[in-house]
Design a protein around this motif. Structure first.
Motif, PDB file in Angstrom:
ATOM      1  N   LEU A  58       0.626  -1.506   0.215  1.00  0.00           N
ATOM      2  CA  LEU A  58       0.138   0.092   0.327  1.00  0.00           C
ATOM      3  C   LEU A  58       0.764   1.204  -0.095  1.00  0.00           C
ATOM      4  N   LYS A 113      -9.002  -2.852  -5.703  1.00  0.00           N
ATOM      5  CA  LYS A 113      -9.798  -1.859  -5.076  1.00  0.00           C
ATOM      6  C   LYS A 113      -9.174  -2.135  -3.439  1.00  0.00           C
ATOM      7  N   ARG A 114      -7.712  -1.985  -3.421  1.00  0.00           N
ATOM      8  CA  ARG A 114      -6.798  -2.555  -2.183  1.00  0.00           C
ATOM      9  C   ARG A 114      -6.954  -1.379  -1.692  1.00  0.00           C
ATOM     10  N   HIS A 115      -7.495   0.493  -1.594  1.00  0.00           N
ATOM     11  CA  HIS A 115      -8.031   1.039  -1.040  1.00  0.00           C
ATOM     12  C   HIS A 115      -8.721   0.436   0.374  1.00  0.00           C
ATOM     13  N   THR A 116      -9.110  -0.655   0.048  1.00  0.00           N
ATOM     14  CA  THR A 116     -10.531  -0.848   0.962  1.00  0.00           C
ATOM     15  C   THR A 116      -9.772  -1.924   2.081  1.00  0.00           C
ATOM     16  N   ASP A 161      -8.254  -2.243   5.405  1.00  0.00           N
ATOM     17  CA  ASP A 161      -7.844  -1.265   6.105  1.00  0.00           C
ATOM     18  C   ASP A 161      -6.290  -2.137   7.011  1.00  0.00           C
ATOM     19  N   GLN A 204      -6.936  -4.205  10.541  1.00  0.00           N
ATOM     20  CA  GLN A 204      -8.203  -5.702  10.008  1.00  0.00           C
ATOM     21  C   GLN A 204      -7.379  -6.912   9.941  1.00  0.00           C
ATOM     22  N   PRO A 228      -9.644 -12.871   6.131  1.00  0.00           N
ATOM     23  CA  PRO A 228     -11.254 -11.977   5.380  1.00  0.00           C
ATOM     24  C   PRO A 228     -10.962 -11.077   4.417  1.00  0.00           C
ATOM     25  N   TRP A 229     -10.851 -10.221   4.272  1.00  0.00           N
ATOM     26  CA  TRP A 229     -10.572  -9.500   3.444  1.00  0.00           C
ATOM     27  C   TRP A 229     -10.430 -10.129   1.792  1.00  0.00           C
ATOM     28  N   ALA A 270     -13.348 -12.750   1.252  1.00  0.00           N
ATOM     29  CA  ALA A 270     -14.629 -11.866   0.874  1.00  0.00           C
ATOM     30  C   ALA A 270     -14.747 -11.148  -0.901  1.00  0.00           C
ATOM     31  N   ILE A 271     -13.440 -11.247  -1.053  1.00  0.00           N
ATOM     32  CA  ILE A 271     -13.180 -11.036  -2.859  1.00  0.00           C
ATOM     33  C   ILE A 271     -13.119 -12.051  -3.895  1.00  0.00           C
TER      34      ILE A 271
END
Lengths: 220, 195
Positions: free
Chosen positions: B26, B77-80, B82, B85, B89-90, B93-94
């Motif tokens: 990031l 969508k890497r900016h989503t 956190d 967290q 799971p992130w 989910a994708i």
């Protein structure tokens, strides 16, 4: 921007993605929700201004039940909006009791509304059931459509992995905000009129439409 | 240490490693990003192989398609993500979203008849009248293509539909149609060259 154009293997794709890697500035969820709320309320103000504010606004805001009803709707709008954005972040979950909380507040708003009319006599069944009230429902649907379009754009910037859930929450949020707008526009305070034409009809329609279009609109 | 503790530690180690790589990515660290993506390919391959098999799809290219689509999704969508967290799971989910999206498209694709089995003879029968110059080897090569690729060629190259029209007919995204087409042409060329 790299697009899926049939890379021979993952290695090629990875190199392409690495090639366009840039540092990312993350916007917090709270800030996103605050921005969304600011844009929505500004748009709503313009929409109600075009439709004209009711003449007795000062009287309305001096009435505790009216203010309580408005506060309940604002909190439903803000909380639902937050849940919608939260559900659009992969891996994040919404509290299981969220829907119960919102329902309780919605019932609270109805009770407050009823309280506001108790002294004046509820009566007016004919006024409440007057089919001309459909104008209010139509206007709420129209406003919700405008607010919803902007909200969808905001949600698409995130990554809604459960589109129907995100769409449901955002539908409740924009319906609540539009109902507040309608309360500032429609001079009729009759309990049944507000309950039927401002709540019971538009809310389910908006939620139904949102769920129907969710997969198409929130695909990424 | 018992077995379950061993698995737990290894999961936590992997989570910590992925999280660290993502955090550095990031900030724009290319080496970390490259390493992260390579790690994700193997994780996603396991995940999608199971998911696709359960969907009853035998085309192995589907897994590659899904991996590529997910890597692209993660990139965009890497900016989503956190940093506070968990990463796993992130990621899942994708990946799950992409798999469900595929299953939905695949269902629609079947619903419009896109996956009906087609033999070389049937192809020859259908196309001989339309274009007598189409050689038997090309017809056979066409029939040997996976269903998705064959329909993409049929719609875009033979029926001369636009990508958008083919997208609607096949119930797939434009990029997926382009990928299928690209692979089909490559497979046809190889097949014809091999004789």
């Amino acid at each position: 921007m790299v697009e899926s154009r049939g890379f021979q293997n993952e290695g090629e794709l990875i190199e392409a993605l690495v090639g366009e890697l840039k540092p990312v500035v993350r916007v917090s969820l709270q800030r996103r929700v605050a921005l969304w709320l600011f844009v929505c309320t500004s748009a709503l103000f313009v929409l109600v201004s075009i439709a004209k504010f009711r003449g007795d606004l000062a009287t309305m805001f001096s009435s505790v039940p009216h203010v309580l009803t408005a506060l309940c709707l604002v909190s439903i709008g803000v909380v639902s909006g937050y849940f919608s954005f939260l559900s659009a972040v992969p891996g994040r979950t919404i509290p299981k009791r969220a829907l119960l909380m919102v329902t309780i507040v919605a019932v609270g708003s109805v009770v407050a509304m009823h309280w506001g009319q108790a002294g004046a006599g509820i009566g007016g069944l004919a006024v409440g059931l007057d089919p001309r009230g459909i104008h209010c429902t139509r206007t709420i649907l129209f406003w919700s459509l405008i607010l919803g379009a902007g909200s969808v754009m905001a949600l698409r910037r995130l990554a809604p992995t459960r589109p129907k859930i995100s769409a449901t929450w955002i539908a409740i949020a924009v319906a609540s905000l539009s109902s507040i707008g309608m309360a500032l526009h429609c001079p009729a305070d009759n309990f049944l009129h507000v309950l039927i034409w401002h709540f019971l009809l538009p809310f389910p329609i908006i939620v139904f439409l949102a769920r129907l279009l969710a997969l198409r609109l929130l695909r990424w | 240490m018992n077995g379950s503790e061993g698995i737990k530690i290894s999961f936590e180690q992997r989570e910590a490693m992925l999280r660290e790589l993502m955090s550095r990515s990031l900030l724009g660290n290319e080496a970390a990003y490259r390493e992260l993506m390579r790690e994700l390919v193997s994780i996603l391959r396991d995940f999608f192989s199971n998911g696709v098999r359960k969907s009853g799809v035998t085309d192995l290219n589907v897994v590659d398609d899904l991996i590529q689509e997910t890597l692209l999704g993660i990139h965009r969508k890497r900016h989503t993500y956190d940093k506070e967290q968990l990463f796993t799971p992130w990621l899942y989910a994708i990946a799950r979203y992409k798999l469900i999206d595929f299953q939905r498209r695949n269902y629609r694709f079947r619903a419009v008849g896109g996956l009906e089995p087609l033999t070389a003879e049937k192809y020859a029968e259908d196309w001989n009248e339309a274009d007598p110059l189409l050689s038997a080897s090309l017809l056979k090569a066409m029939a040997d293509l996976p269903d998705k690729q064959r329909v993409a060629v049929e719609l875009v190259k033979l029926q001369e539909l636009s990508i958008d029209e083919a997208t609607q007919r096949m119930g797939m995204s434009a990029s997926a149609v382009k990928v299928s087409l690209h692979r089909a042409v490559k497979a046809l060329r190889k097949n014809l060259e091999d004789g």
